[in-house]
Design a protein around this motif. Sequence first.
Motif, PDB file in Angstrom:
ATOM      1  N   TRP A  27     -27.435  27.743  32.722  1.00 20.94           N
ATOM      2  CA  TRP A  27     -26.580  28.057  33.990  1.00 20.94           C
ATOM      3  C   TRP A  27     -25.502  27.048  33.482  1.00 20.94           C
ATOM      4  CZ3 TRP A  27     -31.672  27.790  33.672  1.00 20.94           C
ATOM      5  CH2 TRP A  27     -32.640  28.817  34.540  1.00 20.94           C
ATOM      6  N   LYS A  28     -24.367  27.363  34.316  1.00 20.74           N
ATOM      7  CA  LYS A  28     -23.030  26.616  33.913  1.00 20.74           C
ATOM      8  C   LYS A  28     -22.061  26.704  35.205  1.00 20.74           C
ATOM      9  CE  LYS A  28     -20.344  24.176  31.144  1.00 20.74           C
ATOM     10  NZ  LYS A  28     -20.918  23.065  30.862  1.00 20.74           N
ATOM     11  N   GLY A  29     -21.731  25.378  35.628  1.00 17.62           N
ATOM     12  CA  GLY A  29     -20.794  25.170  36.844  1.00 17.62           C
ATOM     13  C   GLY A  29     -19.340  25.490  36.297  1.00 17.62           C
ATOM     14  N   ASP A  30     -18.323  25.334  37.264  1.00 17.21           N
ATOM     15  CA  ASP A  30     -17.004  25.542  36.918  1.00 17.21           C
ATOM     16  C   ASP A  30     -16.329  24.249  36.571  1.00 17.21           C
ATOM     17  OD1 ASP A  30     -14.267  26.115  36.952  1.00 17.21           O
ATOM     18  OD2 ASP A  30     -14.135  26.802  38.910  1.00 17.21           O
ATOM     19  N   GLY A  31     -16.150  23.932  35.065  1.00 18.39           N
ATOM     20  CA  GLY A  31     -15.465  22.717  34.606  1.00 18.39           C
ATOM     21  C   GLY A  31     -14.218  22.567  35.172  1.00 18.39           C
ATOM     22  N   ASN A  32     -13.485  23.786  35.407  1.00 17.99           N
ATOM     23  CA  ASN A  32     -12.031  23.687  35.610  1.00 17.99           C
ATOM     24  C   ASN A  32     -11.927  22.996  37.270  1.00 17.99           C
ATOM     25  OD1 ASN A  32     -11.173  24.656  33.442  1.00 17.99           O
ATOM     26  ND2 ASN A  32     -11.314  26.562  33.929  1.00 17.99           N
ATOM     27  N   ASP A  61     -13.897  20.614  38.455  1.00 18.92           N
ATOM     28  CA  ASP A  61     -14.885  19.506  38.496  1.00 18.92           C
ATOM     29  C   ASP A  61     -16.190  19.534  38.916  1.00 18.92           C
ATOM     30  OD1 ASP A  61     -12.548  17.892  37.522  1.00 18.92           O
ATOM     31  OD2 ASP A  61     -12.123  17.090  39.198  1.00 18.92           O
ATOM     32  N   GLU A  62     -16.854  20.787  38.605  1.00 22.72           N
ATOM     33  CA  GLU A  62     -18.161  21.129  38.777  1.00 22.72           C
ATOM     34  C   GLU A  62     -18.967  21.682  37.615  1.00 22.72           C
ATOM     35  OE1 GLU A  62     -17.473  24.168  41.910  1.00 22.72           O
ATOM     36  OE2 GLU A  62     -17.191  22.627  43.297  1.00 22.72           O
ATOM     37  N   ASP A  63     -18.674  20.651  36.675  1.00 22.30           N
ATOM     38  CA  ASP A  63     -19.437  21.147  35.194  1.00 22.30           C
ATOM     39  C   ASP A  63     -20.822  20.830  35.316  1.00 22.30           C
ATOM     40  OD1 ASP A  63     -19.544  21.827  32.672  1.00 22.30           O
ATOM     41  OD2 ASP A  63     -18.361  19.838  31.965  1.00 22.30           O
ATOM     42  N   ASN A  64     -21.528  21.415  36.134  1.00 26.26           N
ATOM     43  CA  ASN A  64     -23.009  21.090  36.089  1.00 26.26           C
ATOM     44  C   ASN A  64     -23.660  22.082  35.236  1.00 26.26           C
ATOM     45  OD1 ASN A  64     -22.814  19.071  38.641  1.00 26.26           O
ATOM     46  ND2 ASN A  64     -21.986  21.067  39.710  1.00 26.26           N
ATOM     47  N   ASP A  65     -24.766  21.885  34.694  1.00 26.15           N
ATOM     48  CA  ASP A  65     -25.257  22.863  33.952  1.00 26.15           C
ATOM     49  C   ASP A  65     -26.850  22.506  33.734  1.00 26.15           C
ATOM     50  OD1 ASP A  65     -25.671  21.143  31.475  1.00 26.15           O
ATOM     51  OD2 ASP A  65     -23.787  21.752  30.967  1.00 26.15           O
ATOM     52  N   ALA A  66     -27.531  23.420  33.560  1.00 23.62           N
ATOM     53  CA  ALA A  66     -29.188  23.363  33.463  1.00 23.62           C
ATOM     54  C   ALA A  66     -29.634  24.376  32.202  1.00 23.62           C
ATOM     55  CB  ALA A  66     -29.844  23.826  34.593  1.00 23.62           C
ATOM     56  N   CYS A  67     -30.784  24.178  31.661  1.00 21.51           N
ATOM     57  CA  CYS A  67     -31.070  25.088  30.686  1.00 21.51           C
ATOM     58  C   CYS A  67     -32.631  24.800  30.929  1.00 21.51           C
ATOM     59  CB  CYS A  67     -30.899  24.299  29.481  1.00 21.51           C
ATOM     60  SG  CYS A  67     -31.584  25.126  27.858  1.00 21.51           S
ATOM     61  N   ILE A  68     -33.328  25.983  30.750  1.00 20.53           N
ATOM     62  CA  ILE A  68     -34.635  26.285  30.368  1.00 20.53           C
ATOM     63  C   ILE A  68     -35.042  27.109  29.261  1.00 20.53           C
ATOM     64  CG2 ILE A  68     -36.877  27.429  31.422  1.00 20.53           C
ATOM     65  CD1 ILE A  68     -35.809  26.670  34.356  1.00 20.53           C
ATOM     66  N   CYS A  69     -35.879  26.567  28.504  1.00 18.19           N
ATOM     67  CA  CYS A  69     -36.407  27.532  27.362  1.00 18.19           C
ATOM     68  C   CYS A  69     -37.647  27.673  27.476  1.00 18.19           C
ATOM     69  CB  CYS A  69     -36.221  26.300  25.824  1.00 18.19           C
ATOM     70  SG  CYS A  69     -34.565  25.881  25.511  1.00 18.19           S
ATOM     71  N   LEU A  70     -38.053  28.879  27.056  1.00 18.49           N
ATOM     72  CA  LEU A  70     -39.243  29.669  27.525  1.00 18.49           C
ATOM     73  C   LEU A  70     -39.888  29.720  26.018  1.00 18.49           C
ATOM     74  CD1 LEU A  70     -38.319  32.109  30.149  1.00 18.49           C
ATOM     75  CD2 LEU A  70     -39.241  29.780  30.315  1.00 18.49           C
ATOM     76  N   THR A  71     -41.083  30.039  25.828  1.00 23.62           N
ATOM     77  CA  THR A  71     -41.812  30.532  24.868  1.00 23.62           C
ATOM     78  C   THR A  71     -41.376  31.972  24.584  1.00 23.62           C
ATOM     79  OG1 THR A  71     -43.834  31.129  26.041  1.00 23.62           O
ATOM     80  CG2 THR A  71     -44.124  29.104  25.305  1.00 23.62           C
ATOM     81  N   ASP A  72     -41.647  32.274  23.501  1.00 24.04           N
ATOM     82  CA  ASP A  72     -41.312  33.645  22.984  1.00 24.04           C
ATOM     83  C   ASP A  72     -41.958  34.676  23.973  1.00 24.04           C
ATOM     84  OD1 ASP A  72     -39.658  32.901  20.774  1.00 24.04           O
ATOM     85  OD2 ASP A  72     -41.365  33.212  19.320  1.00 24.04           O
ATOM     86  N   ASP A  73     -42.941  34.673  24.429  1.00 26.09           N
ATOM     87  CA  ASP A  73     -43.745  35.619  25.400  1.00 26.09           C
ATOM     88  C   ASP A  73     -43.437  35.219  26.863  1.00 26.09           C
ATOM     89  OD1 ASP A  73     -45.262  33.138  25.889  1.00 26.09           O
ATOM     90  OD2 ASP A  73     -47.191  34.037  25.311  1.00 26.09           O
ATOM     91  N   LYS A  74     -42.562  34.342  27.017  1.00 28.53           N
ATOM     92  CA  LYS A  74     -41.931  33.881  28.219  1.00 28.53           C
ATOM     93  C   LYS A  74     -42.873  33.478  29.763  1.00 28.53           C
ATOM     94  CE  LYS A  74     -38.756  37.676  27.449  1.00 28.53           C
ATOM     95  NZ  LYS A  74     -38.453  38.810  27.713  1.00 28.53           N
ATOM     96  N   ALA A 133     -24.999  31.017  33.179  1.00 27.82           N
ATOM     97  CA  ALA A 133     -23.918  31.305  32.036  1.00 27.82           C
ATOM     98  C   ALA A 133     -23.992  32.523  31.477  1.00 27.82           C
ATOM     99  CB  ALA A 133     -24.152  30.002  31.358  1.00 27.82           C
ATOM    100  N   ASN A 134     -22.977  32.714  30.678  1.00 30.75           N
ATOM    101  CA  ASN A 134     -22.811  34.135  29.941  1.00 30.75           C
ATOM    102  C   ASN A 134     -23.214  34.007  28.490  1.00 30.75           C
ATOM    103  OD1 ASN A 134     -20.592  32.395  29.093  1.00 30.75           O
ATOM    104  ND2 ASN A 134     -19.059  33.917  29.560  1.00 30.75           N
ATOM    105  N   TRP A 135     -24.076  32.974  28.281  1.00 35.74           N
ATOM    106  CA  TRP A 135     -24.702  32.926  27.022  1.00 35.74           C
ATOM    107  C   TRP A 135     -26.100  32.570  27.164  1.00 35.74           C
ATOM    108  CZ3 TRP A 135     -21.395  28.900  28.915  1.00 35.74           C
ATOM    109  CH2 TRP A 135     -22.230  27.628  29.220  1.00 35.74           C
TER     110      TRP A 135
END
Length: 171
Positions: free
Chosen positions: A69-74, A76-89, A59-61
Amino acid sequence: MAIWQYLLIVVPENSIDKNYNIFENNETDFLPDTDSFWENFDGDIPSIISELDQIIPKANWGNDTFINWKGDGNNDEDNDACICLTDDKTKIKEFQFRIDLRKASNITNVLQSILNLCKKNQFVLIDLKGEIFKPEMQYSMESLKNSNAMKFIADPIQFFENLENKRNNFK
């Protein structure tokens, strides 16, 4: 989250008791924190991120610790994912993904690819009802069939009528 998206939370298999209900102690209107499940995870985080890059476009954010991560909602591929890491990664605090149920290829391609990533890293999945299951298509399909997202896809009018009926019953 769009109603046609099926959300799954990812945690390391060895961090969770199979009888544990992640939602049982959650006293908020938000998804429960899963950072405690990741405390002892020592897997290859850059490899997991790289593999997700191959499944869903980045994704661009977000930033270096809140990776999206973000798929193409236009399409019908509105798949996405998110991973949050600690500050030190060096540690994962949260990992979740959503699959757009409007298109079968999202299940056969995107979901299957993420399940493979989860198997490879010994992760388990938790659905919004608190069910914990191995990252295999048969278990995902059982959960998916009982999800609100699938109920909406199958019959949107009935889905909203059921919501209205539930609302009226609470008055």
